[in-house]
Motif scaffolding. Structure first.
Motif, PDB file in Angstrom:
ATOM      1  N   THR A   1      53.403   2.017  95.790  1.00 43.78           N
ATOM      2  CA  THR A   1      54.803   1.566  95.828  1.00 43.78           C
ATOM      3  C   THR A   1      55.747   2.644  96.352  1.00 43.78           C
ATOM      4  O   THR A   1      56.894   2.358  96.688  1.00 43.78           O
ATOM      5  N   GLY A   2      55.272   3.885  96.371  1.00 44.42           N
ATOM      6  CA  GLY A   2      56.142   4.984  96.773  1.00 44.42           C
ATOM      7  C   GLY A   2      57.048   5.461  95.658  1.00 44.42           C
ATOM      8  O   GLY A   2      57.920   6.303  95.886  1.00 44.42           O
ATOM      9  N   ARG A   3      56.836   4.949  94.434  1.00 41.57           N
ATOM     10  CA  ARG A   3      57.714   5.323  93.315  1.00 41.57           C
ATOM     11  C   ARG A   3      57.374   6.708  92.783  1.00 41.57           C
ATOM     12  O   ARG A   3      56.230   7.136  92.782  1.00 41.57           O
ATOM     13  N   ILE A   4      58.417   7.389  92.292  1.00 39.90           N
ATOM     14  CA  ILE A   4      58.284   8.672  91.607  1.00 39.90           C
ATOM     15  C   ILE A   4      58.944   8.514  90.242  1.00 39.90           C
ATOM     16  O   ILE A   4      60.153   8.290  90.153  1.00 39.90           O
TER      17      ILE A   4
ATOM     18  N   LEU B   1      59.466  16.172  95.886  1.00 40.29           N
ATOM     19  CA  LEU B   1      58.452  15.134  95.686  1.00 40.29           C
ATOM     20  C   LEU B   1      58.651  13.969  96.648  1.00 40.29           C
ATOM     21  O   LEU B   1      57.667  13.370  97.112  1.00 40.29           O
ATOM     22  N   ALA B   2      59.888  13.638  96.950  1.00 45.31           N
ATOM     23  CA  ALA B   2      60.131  12.575  97.929  1.00 45.31           C
ATOM     24  C   ALA B   2      59.586  12.976  99.294  1.00 45.31           C
ATOM     25  O   ALA B   2      58.989  12.162 100.006  1.00 45.31           O
ATOM     26  N   ASP B   3      59.772  14.232  99.666  1.00 47.58           N
ATOM     27  CA  ASP B   3      59.229  14.758 100.920  1.00 47.58           C
ATOM     28  C   ASP B   3      57.702  14.696 100.899  1.00 47.58           C
ATOM     29  O   ASP B   3      57.057  14.269 101.867  1.00 47.58           O
ATOM     30  N   LEU B   4      57.111  15.106  99.779  1.00 44.01           N
ATOM     31  CA  LEU B   4      55.653  15.071  99.635  1.00 44.01           C
ATOM     32  C   LEU B   4      55.120  13.654  99.775  1.00 44.01           C
ATOM     33  O   LEU B   4      54.131  13.405 100.480  1.00 44.01           O
ATOM     34  N   MET B   5      55.761  12.704  99.123  1.00 41.20           N
ATOM     35  CA  MET B   5      55.303  11.311  99.167  1.00 41.20           C
ATOM     36  C   MET B   5      55.417  10.736 100.574  1.00 41.20           C
ATOM     37  O   MET B   5      54.561   9.969 101.022  1.00 41.20           O
TER      38      MET B   5
ATOM     39  N   LEU C   1      55.038  10.981  87.639  1.00 39.69           N
ATOM     40  CA  LEU C   1      53.964  10.084  88.046  1.00 39.69           C
ATOM     41  C   LEU C   1      54.247   9.639  89.473  1.00 39.69           C
ATOM     42  O   LEU C   1      55.323   9.102  89.774  1.00 39.69           O
ATOM     43  N   LEU C   2      53.277   9.876  90.369  1.00 37.66           N
ATOM     44  CA  LEU C   2      53.404   9.469  91.762  1.00 37.66           C
ATOM     45  C   LEU C   2      52.569   8.220  91.988  1.00 37.66           C
ATOM     46  O   LEU C   2      51.371   8.201  91.655  1.00 37.66           O
TER      47      LEU C   2
END
Length: 467
Positions: free
Chosen positions: A390-393, A347-351, A385-386
């Motif tokens: 803010t870039g938060r996951i 998910l970090a890669d996706l964001m 929740l993406l």
């Protein structure tokens, strides 16, 4: 005389006497993990290309018309390294549409901003970008191009040579300017027109797994589009075309339901419609040869006999059937690849890749968030929740995304191994049929990015990815 050989789907070799012109090459039995030629390419068919071609014409950028593994295959030469320009590339002229529409990162099919990059990457040096509506002279042959009514560069092509004229429309949507052009008193005569039997996927079938609805209306729209094309071009012979594939998966999953839920008008049905309209028409398949001269067009002996296909049976496999059930999304079945990275890492890669996309800009304006569920190889499901702003996951807990929706927000459900296959450029987005369910274009935004496209090309060519 103009001689045309079908190489399957929209791929055609045109021989005019002076020039050999290859149109929309997809030359492998399989396009990728999901699509295959239907009917299959006969053995030895591609031997016809051994002498090379003078020009390659691309109607648009979609993978089944601009198939870079096929282009690499054309250029194969055991006497050169891939780091060198293969000997055929400098002599082959590549013609493709550009502008005037601005680039869109989420344009269907991906890669339209990178056609020239792809061709140069493969070693082609003679590139001829064409604004649809322009005319191109190729020795004894003239290409008149016509704009398509879509949001990316696409063109249909009228090929004129001596006393033969052939119109190849590919997947193009009929544009009003084309209608006006052929309504003029001095409009060109067309001997043969390859007209798309437009088979558009019904909304929601492949994205949200919605059941089929109002199939008669879908058929009526497809027939109306086809009729308008036929009436506009008024060709002596019309060939319903650009429909030479089916979905078969990689052998592990049954995708037959796709083939019976997304094609409202097959070429065989379109041929029947031509008879109803009192128009001349025929069907052809891979390896069949059409000779056009003096206002006539006839099938001749080629790698496949003129009557070598039972087209009624061929297209029965891909005929819309409202009784066919659309199965619910099941990640235990609808997945590919193998998960080796954690959900948080994926998910970090996706964001990170989401930044700068159309989706990201809209989220900044609206403050919208997105809920995504990953079905893990461990058998558990976790939702997150993406927040693009803010870039938060934020980990929401176990269970599918739709259980965690507390507001009118987008959701996506996907197997973690599928997401990893996409992020690692092992799976081309445009052919990832039914491998996730979503009411949003989050994944479209990320995987239609030119950077993802270039990574995928590099991987297919066996070189390290950029970046």
């Amino acid at each position: 005389m103009m001689r045309l050989t079908s190489l399957g789907h929209a791929a055609v070799l045109i021989e005019t006497g002076e020039r050999r012109i290859l149109v929309d090459p997809w030359l492998t039995q399989r396009l990728d993990r999901f699509w295959e030629h239907h009917p299959a390419l006969p053995d030895g068919l591609l031997d016809i290309l051994d002498g090379g071609v003078d020009h390659i014409v691309f109607s648009h950028h979609h993978f089944d018309h601009h198939h870079f593994p096929s282009l690499a295959r054309i250029l194969e030469d055991t006497e050169v390294d891939f780091d060198d320009s293969p000997h055929r590339a400098p002599e082959t002229d590549c013609i493709f549409p550009v502008g005037p529409v601005p680039p869109r990162f989420t344009g269907s099919g991906l890669g339209h901003q990178a056609v020239a990059w792809t061709l140069r990457r493969l070693g082609f040096e003679r590139l001829t970008p064409v604004t649809p509506g322009s005319t191109v002279h190729l020795g004894d042959t003239v290409l008149h191009t016509f704009v398509s009514d879509v949001t990316f560069p696409e063109m249909s092509i009228l090929v004129e040579s001596g006393d033969a004229s052939v119109m190849l429309c590919g997947d193009a949507i009929l544009h009003e300017s084309t209608v006006r052009h052929f309504a003029r008193p001095d409009a060109p005569r067309i001997d043969v027109a390859f007209v798309p039997a437009h088979s558009m996927s019904p909304p929601g079938v492949l994205t949200e797994r919605r059941p089929l609805a109002d199939t008669e209306a879908m058929r009526a729209r497809a027939v109306a589009n086809f009729d308008r094309y036929v009436t506009t071009l008024n060709a002596t012979v019309t060939i319903p075309s650009s429909f030479g594939w089916k979905i078969s998966g990689d052998g592990e999953t049954d995708y037959s339901w796709c083939n019976r839920t997304i094609f409202p008008l097959t070429p065989y049905q379109a041929l029947g419609r031509l008879r109803e309209l009192g128009r001349g028409g025929l069907l052809w398949g891979p390896g069949q040869v059409l000779e056009v001269a003096g206002g006539t067009a006839e099938l001749h002996n080629g790698p496949h006999a003129p009557k070598g296909y039972d087209f009624e049976a061929v297209y029965a496999e891909v005929t819309l059937d409202e009784a066919t059930a659309v199965p619910p999304f099941t990640p235990e079945r609808d997945r590919c690849g193998h998960q080796t990275r954690s959900a948080e890492d994926l998910l970090a890669d996706l964001m990170e890749r989401l930044v700068g996309t159309d989706f990201w800009y809209r989220a900044i304006d609206s403050g919208a968030t997105h809920t995504i569920s990953l079905y893990l190889d461990s058998g558990t499901t976790d939702s997150y929740l993406l927040d693009p702003v803010t870039g938060r996951i934020v980990h929401l807990g176990p269970g599918p995304a739709r259980r965690h929706l507390t507001q009118d927000t987008g959701y996506t459900e996907i197997a973690a191994d599928t997401l990893q296959a996409m992020l690692d450029s092992e799976l081309l987005y445009g052919s990832a049929y039914g491998l996730w369910a979503s009411n949003s274009n989050l994944l479209s935004a990320v995987f239609h990015q030119p950077l993802h496209y270039t990574r995928h090309v590099d991987q297919m060519l066996g070189r390290p990815a950029h970046g």
